[in-house]
Write an enzyme that holds these catalytic residues in place. Sequence first.
Site, PDB file in Angstrom:
ATOM      1  CE  LYS A   9     -11.832  -3.085 -46.454  1.00 58.39           C
ATOM      2  NZ  LYS A   9     -11.344  -3.111 -47.855  1.00 58.39           N
ATOM      3  CB  THR A  69     -13.308  -6.588 -48.400  1.00 55.11           C
ATOM      4  OG1 THR A  69     -12.367  -5.793 -49.104  1.00 55.11           O
ATOM      5  CG2 THR A  69     -13.112  -8.054 -48.742  1.00 55.11           C
TER       6      THR A  69
END
Length: 317
Positions: A9, A69
């Site tokens: 991320k 994520t």
Amino acid sequence: MKRTMRYGKDDVWVYRTYAAPLTGVRSIPESAFTGRSNILFGMNVKVAVEGDAFLSSFKDGDNTLVVATDSMKNFILKHAGDYQGSTQEGFLEFVARRFLETYPHMSAVDISSEQIPFDELQVPTKGSFEPSPLVFRYSLNEQSVASVEVKRSGEEIITADHLSSLKGLKLLKVRGSSFFGFVKDEYTTLPESYDRPLFIFLNIGWRYHDFEGARGSTKDGYVAAEQVRDIAYTVFHEENSPSIQNLIYRIGLRILNRFPQLVEVRFESNNRTWETVLDEIPASQEGKVFTEPRPPFGFQCFSMTREDLENPGESPT
Ligand SMILES: O=c1[nH]c(=O)c2[nH]c(=O)[nH]c2[nH]1
């Protein structure tokens, strides 16, 4: 050839208020910096995880072991509340180790962040001015940046690599910089310059001998980006430069000299020297008029180690 396989991320914006203050910073002659209150501790974090176990998610569409994520984002934010330390590097290492402790199928975590700079503001206090502990100003100036790589080594989790940096320092020196003596051939149109207004963009990176210093928990161990910034502009101020190449070398020597805990300093510089429009202004002794340079822009990349201190080269006159 080893396959690239990672996911994660980016742009996880973390704001923590009242983190532990940074203290115990080694004081240096170039800088008034002595520590950070960390009343505001803000970072934009990027995390990437690795592990052979993730192959089936790419290959077979099997999400059994995929940590979303979105969950990584929550993990980072939640741990911002648990972090007891006072540095960006320390926070990144803390979170990365927690990822590996929590998810046994992850083999390595690469994590980096850019500090979100909020400047202190002076407010009238008891007859003088002192930094407000309440109001801060978002800054568009340079940022401190850190990256940490944590991985498994047998049963252990180790901090395998790290780099701390200052990104986007923009400095202008109005006089005292030259550039001459370079190769002249049929391609040369640049005139020699004996006193140019030098505008540079700088990224400066540094690496510790022992990551312990970067955690900010040892006396004199931490190198603050503010101090690196202050060294950079002090050297620029003090020394005449024959080129950006030599200027960054001189800054590097000073940084390595001041901080024995560092094993490497590296630079990326960009030349933004202004274009001269008026070389003389009538009725002005010294003034000139300049404008922004046009692209393309020159750059320099250079890394230095403690060996450079042993044979430092000539000082420019
Ligand atoms: O400091 C400089 N280094 C260079 O290599 C260079 N090349 C150039 O055109 N101007 C400059 N300035």
